[in-house]
Motif scaffolding. Sequence first.
Motif, PDB file in Angstrom:
ATOM      1  N   CYS A 544      12.097  77.348 -98.350  1.00 12.96           N
ATOM      2  CA  CYS A 544      11.463  77.699 -99.603  1.00 12.96           C
ATOM      3  C   CYS A 544       9.959  77.785 -99.411  1.00 12.96           C
ATOM      4  O   CYS A 544       9.411  77.251 -98.458  1.00 12.96           O
ATOM      5  N   GLY A 545       9.294  78.428-100.315  1.00 13.58           N
ATOM      6  CA  GLY A 545       7.862  78.640-100.210  1.00 13.58           C
ATOM      7  C   GLY A 545       7.079  77.431-100.643  1.00 13.58           C
ATOM      8  O   GLY A 545       7.595  76.475-101.189  1.00 13.58           O
ATOM      9  N   VAL A 546       5.772  77.491-100.406  1.00 15.49           N
ATOM     10  CA  VAL A 546       4.902  76.382-100.739  1.00 15.49           C
ATOM     11  C   VAL A 546       4.884  76.141-102.239  1.00 15.49           C
ATOM     12  O   VAL A 546       4.889  75.015-102.708  1.00 15.49           O
ATOM     13  N   ALA A 547       4.877  77.232-103.032  1.00 13.07           N
ATOM     14  CA  ALA A 547       4.824  77.085-104.485  1.00 13.07           C
ATOM     15  C   ALA A 547       6.031  76.313-104.993  1.00 13.07           C
ATOM     16  O   ALA A 547       5.904  75.445-105.855  1.00 13.07           O
ATOM     17  N   ARG A 548       7.223  76.597-104.414  1.00 16.07           N
ATOM     18  CA  ARG A 548       8.420  75.896-104.842  1.00 16.07           C
ATOM     19  C   ARG A 548       8.334  74.409-104.470  1.00 16.07           C
ATOM     20  O   ARG A 548       8.731  73.538-105.223  1.00 16.07           O
ATOM     21  N   ASP A 549       7.762  74.118-103.301  1.00 17.04           N
ATOM     22  CA  ASP A 549       7.629  72.736-102.874  1.00 17.04           C
ATOM     23  C   ASP A 549       6.754  71.933-103.832  1.00 17.04           C
ATOM     24  O   ASP A 549       6.991  70.751-104.050  1.00 17.04           O
ATOM     25  N   ARG A 550       5.754  72.562-104.411  1.00 22.22           N
ATOM     26  CA  ARG A 550       4.863  71.847-105.326  1.00 22.22           C
ATOM     27  C   ARG A 550       5.587  71.416-106.601  1.00 22.22           C
ATOM     28  O   ARG A 550       5.122  70.541-107.318  1.00 22.22           O
ATOM     29  N   LEU A 551       6.702  72.043-106.897  1.00 20.01           N
ATOM     30  CA  LEU A 551       7.408  71.781-108.152  1.00 20.01           C
ATOM     31  C   LEU A 551       8.591  70.828-107.987  1.00 20.01           C
ATOM     32  O   LEU A 551       9.458  70.765-108.849  1.00 20.01           O
ATOM     33  N   LYS A 552       8.629  70.101-106.875  1.00 18.49           N
ATOM     34  CA  LYS A 552       9.716  69.140-106.702  1.00 18.49           C
ATOM     35  C   LYS A 552       9.711  68.093-107.821  1.00 18.49           C
ATOM     36  O   LYS A 552      10.753  67.716-108.336  1.00 18.49           O
ATOM     37  N   GLY A 553       8.519  67.615-108.164  1.00 18.79           N
ATOM     38  CA  GLY A 553       8.432  66.645-109.246  1.00 18.79           C
ATOM     39  C   GLY A 553       8.934  67.207-110.556  1.00 18.79           C
ATOM     40  O   GLY A 553       9.589  66.508-111.341  1.00 18.79           O
ATOM     41  N   PHE A 554       8.633  68.507-110.798  1.00 18.64           N
ATOM     42  CA  PHE A 554       9.116  69.151-112.013  1.00 18.64           C
ATOM     43  C   PHE A 554      10.639  69.227-112.014  1.00 18.64           C
ATOM     44  O   PHE A 554      11.279  69.044-113.058  1.00 18.64           O
ATOM     45  N   ASP A 555      11.228  69.512-110.849  1.00 17.70           N
ATOM     46  CA  ASP A 555      12.685  69.585-110.759  1.00 17.70           C
ATOM     47  C   ASP A 555      13.317  68.258-111.180  1.00 17.70           C
ATOM     48  O   ASP A 555      14.304  68.226-111.925  1.00 17.70           O
ATOM     49  N   ARG A 556      12.723  67.186-110.695  1.00 20.08           N
ATOM     50  CA  ARG A 556      13.263  65.877-111.052  1.00 20.08           C
ATOM     51  C   ARG A 556      13.074  65.599-112.540  1.00 20.08           C
ATOM     52  O   ARG A 556      13.984  65.093-113.204  1.00 20.08           O
ATOM     53  N   PHE A 557      11.887  65.918-113.063  1.00 19.45           N
ATOM     54  CA  PHE A 557      11.617  65.724-114.483  1.00 19.45           C
ATOM     55  C   PHE A 557      12.583  66.539-115.330  1.00 19.45           C
ATOM     56  O   PHE A 557      13.112  66.071-116.335  1.00 19.45           O
ATOM     57  N   LEU A 558      12.856  67.777-114.904  1.00 19.67           N
ATOM     58  CA  LEU A 558      13.744  68.658-115.644  1.00 19.67           C
ATOM     59  C   LEU A 558      15.150  68.068-115.709  1.00 19.67           C
ATOM     60  O   LEU A 558      15.807  68.099-116.750  1.00 19.67           O
ATOM     61  N   HIS A 559      15.598  67.503-114.569  1.00 16.92           N
ATOM     62  CA  HIS A 559      16.946  66.929-114.556  1.00 16.92           C
ATOM     63  C   HIS A 559      17.033  65.710-115.472  1.00 16.92           C
ATOM     64  O   HIS A 559      17.987  65.558-116.232  1.00 16.92           O
ATOM     65  N   GLU A 560      16.021  64.847-115.399  1.00 13.67           N
ATOM     66  CA  GLU A 560      16.058  63.604-116.167  1.00 13.67           C
ATOM     67  C   GLU A 560      15.971  63.843-117.672  1.00 13.67           C
ATOM     68  O   GLU A 560      16.465  63.040-118.464  1.00 13.67           O
ATOM     69  N   THR A 561      15.314  64.916-118.066  1.00 11.92           N
ATOM     70  CA  THR A 561      15.129  65.170-119.500  1.00 11.92           C
ATOM     71  C   THR A 561      16.097  66.204-120.042  1.00 11.92           C
ATOM     72  O   THR A 561      16.124  66.461-121.244  1.00 11.92           O
ATOM     73  N   SER A 562      16.872  66.811-119.158  1.00 14.48           N
ATOM     74  CA  SER A 562      17.791  67.857-119.603  1.00 14.48           C
ATOM     75  C   SER A 562      18.955  67.265-120.376  1.00 14.48           C
ATOM     76  O   SER A 562      19.453  66.187-120.079  1.00 14.48           O
ATOM     77  N   GLN A 563      19.393  67.979-121.390  1.00 11.46           N
ATOM     78  CA  GLN A 563      20.539  67.559-122.196  1.00 11.46           C
ATOM     79  C   GLN A 563      21.822  68.231-121.729  1.00 11.46           C
ATOM     80  O   GLN A 563      22.865  68.091-122.351  1.00 11.46           O
TER      81      GLN A 563
END
Length: 675
Positions: A544-563
Motif C-alpha cells: 500500500c502507499g504512504v498515504a494509506r499507511d498514515r491512516l492506520k489509526g483512522f482504520d482502527r478508530f473507524l472499526h471501534e466506532t462503527s455500528q
Amino acid sequence: MEIPNDSGAKKPKRLTSVVWNHFERIRKADICYAVCVHCNKRLSGSSNSGTTHLRNHLIRCLKRSNFDVSQLLAAKRRKKDNTVSLANISFDEGPRKEEYVKPTFVKFEQEHKKDEMINYVSGKFDQERSQLDLARMIILHGYPVTVVEQVGFKVFVKNLQPLFEFLPNSGIEISCLEIYRREKEKVYEMINKLCGRINLSIEMWYSTENSSYLCLSAHYIDEEWKMRKKILNFLTLDSSYTEDLLPEVIIKCLDEWDIDCKLFALTLDDCSVDDDITLRIKERVSEKRPFLSTRQILDVRSAAHLISSIVQDAMDALHDVIQKIRESIRYVKSSQEVQGKFNEISQRAGINSQKTLYLDFPLHWKSTYIMLETALEYRKAFSVFQEHDPSYTSILSDEEWEWANSVAGYLKLLVEIMNIFSGKRFPTANIFFPEICDIHIQLIDWSRSSDNFLSPMALKMKAKFDKYWSKCSLALALAAVLDPRFKMKLVEYYYSLIYGSTALERIKEVSDGIKELFNAYSICSTMVDQGSALPGSSLPSTSCGVARDRLKGFDRFLHETSQSQSMVSDLDKYLEEPIFPRNSDFNILNWWRVHMPRYPILSMMARDVLGTPMSTLAPELAFSTVGRVLDSSRSSLNPGTREALVCTQDWIQNESGDINPTPSHSALPLLLESS
C-alpha cells in the motif's frame, strides 16, 4: 585360482546369481571360464566352484565402472590404518545360497526426490550420502553418537559395504549439525508461512548430572486443521543462570525464529514462575503488536504439572501410612507360606476380591494409587493378620486406614482426569475446562473437612490450585466457549457451582474477555482487507502507499466506532445458534475447518485458542514424579550438538510420522526416568 578339471558330461546349471551380470561364461573343451566383462580376466566358471570368488573379484576389479577407483584405494589404506582390526574377528559365514536375488529398489523420502529410486545392486556407492544416512539414523532413533566406534557396528557395516569410511565421533557430529541446519531452514520457512499464530511452551529438563535445560516448543494448528508441535530450542543453562534471565533468553529465541510478532500464548510448566517474567516477555512482544494488549497474550500454566504437584502434597501428607502399606505388602509377599496364611485369613474375612496385592513403583504415582486401592480391599485381613503372625509389625490403625481411604478417593479423581489429558499426544485446549472445574469443586469440598489430618492437606492443595486458577481460568473458559457443544452454557453451569451468588460477575468476565479478543481479531481482519495489516498480523498483507499507511489509526478508530454488525455478528451468530449435540466421535478441529467460511474471523481466533497447550507434560510421563531427564549420552555432548540432536529428532520424527516413542520410561528414545 587353480582351475580344476570339470570332467564328465553334465547338464549345465542355469545361471541364477546376479554376479553373472558382470561375467561371460565360456566353455572350452571340458573347462568352463568366467570372463569379467570389465577387465577380461578369466576365472573358474565351473558350477562346482561357486560364485564367492567372482564376488570377491568384483570388489577388487578396478575397471568396474560402478566404482570409483579412488574410493577403492582409500579403502585399502584404511584397512591398514584401522586401529580396530576387523580381519581378526571370525564369523561363521557358511556357504551362501546361489539363489537369484531380485535387484532391490529403496525409496529415500528425506533427501531424495519422491520419484528417485536407488538400485543398490548396480548403484554407485556414495560415501557422503551414507555418512548422512548414518547421522540421520542416530538422530531419529536417539542412538548414542559413540555407536560408530563400536566393533560390532563396524563389522556389520564392513560386511554390508566394505567401501564405507568409518569416521570418528567428531565427524558424525558434523554430519548431525549439517542435517540440523537443513531441517531448521525447513521449519523456519514453514512456521513463518503459517496463517495462524504460535503458542510457545517453556519446559525445564534435567540430567542425571544435575544440569538444567530449557526447552522451547511451538504449538499450532496448521492449514489442514491438525495440531502440531515442534521443538524450537533446547538450551543448556549454566551454573550462573538465574530465573530473572529467563525473559531475555526466551526473547532471544523468539527473535531467532522471527515469531515474536506471531506469539499468541505462553505456557510454562511451573505455577511458581514470577509474574514479572511473563509480563516482561508480553510487553516486549506487544511493542510489535499494537493491536493486541498484553492481556491478550495468554499466560498459561501446565495443568498436568498442577495435578502432579497437588498429588505430591497428598503423598507427602500420607507418607508414613503409605510406607506402612508398602511394608505390609512386602511382608505378605516375602514367602509362599506367609502368602498362603494371608490368603486363608482373607477368605475367612469374606474378602472375595479378584485383585492381588500390588507393590508400587514410587516414581510413578498412579501405581501408588493402585497399591492403596488394592490394599484397602484387604483391610480386614491386614487388621487381624498379626493375631496369626506375630512377625507382622507394620500395623495400621483404624484412623490411618480411614486416611488412606480418603486420599485414595482424591487420587482416583486425579488419575481419571490425568488419563483424559494424556489420552492424546496433542490434546486441544477445549477438553481441559470441565476437568479442571471438577477438581476445583472437589477441593472446595475437601477443604471443608473437619478431620485434623485431611483438612490441612486439602487447604495446601487448594492454595496451589487457586494460584493456577487465577492465571488460567480465562484461557480455559475461552477454549470451552469455542467448543460448539458447550459455548457459554458450560461456563454458566460450572461457575454457578463454583461461585454461587457471585457467579454472574465471573461469567461476565469470560463474556467480556472473549469479546475483547474477538474485537482484536476483527480489527486485524479489517486492516488486512483494506491493505494495511499491522505488523504481527498472521494474515497476508498487501502493499500500500504512504498515504494509506498514515491512516492506520483512522482504520482502527473507524472499526471501534462503527455500528456495522458485520464484524460483531460473527461471534454473536455463533453464540446464539443452538449448541452442537455431544457425541463420542466429535472432532472439534474438523468442525471448525468445515465451518470456517461461516465464521471467518471467529475461526481464526478458534485456531489459536484451541492450539494453546494447556499441558506440557508428555503423555508417557503423565504419572511420573521425576519429569524430563536427559540421558547421559546426550548430556555429555557439547551444548550445540545436544540442541541439534534433540531438535532434529523431534522434527524428523514428526515429518516421518514416527511420533511414538520406543517402549521405555522415557518420553523419547533419548529420555529416561531416574531411579
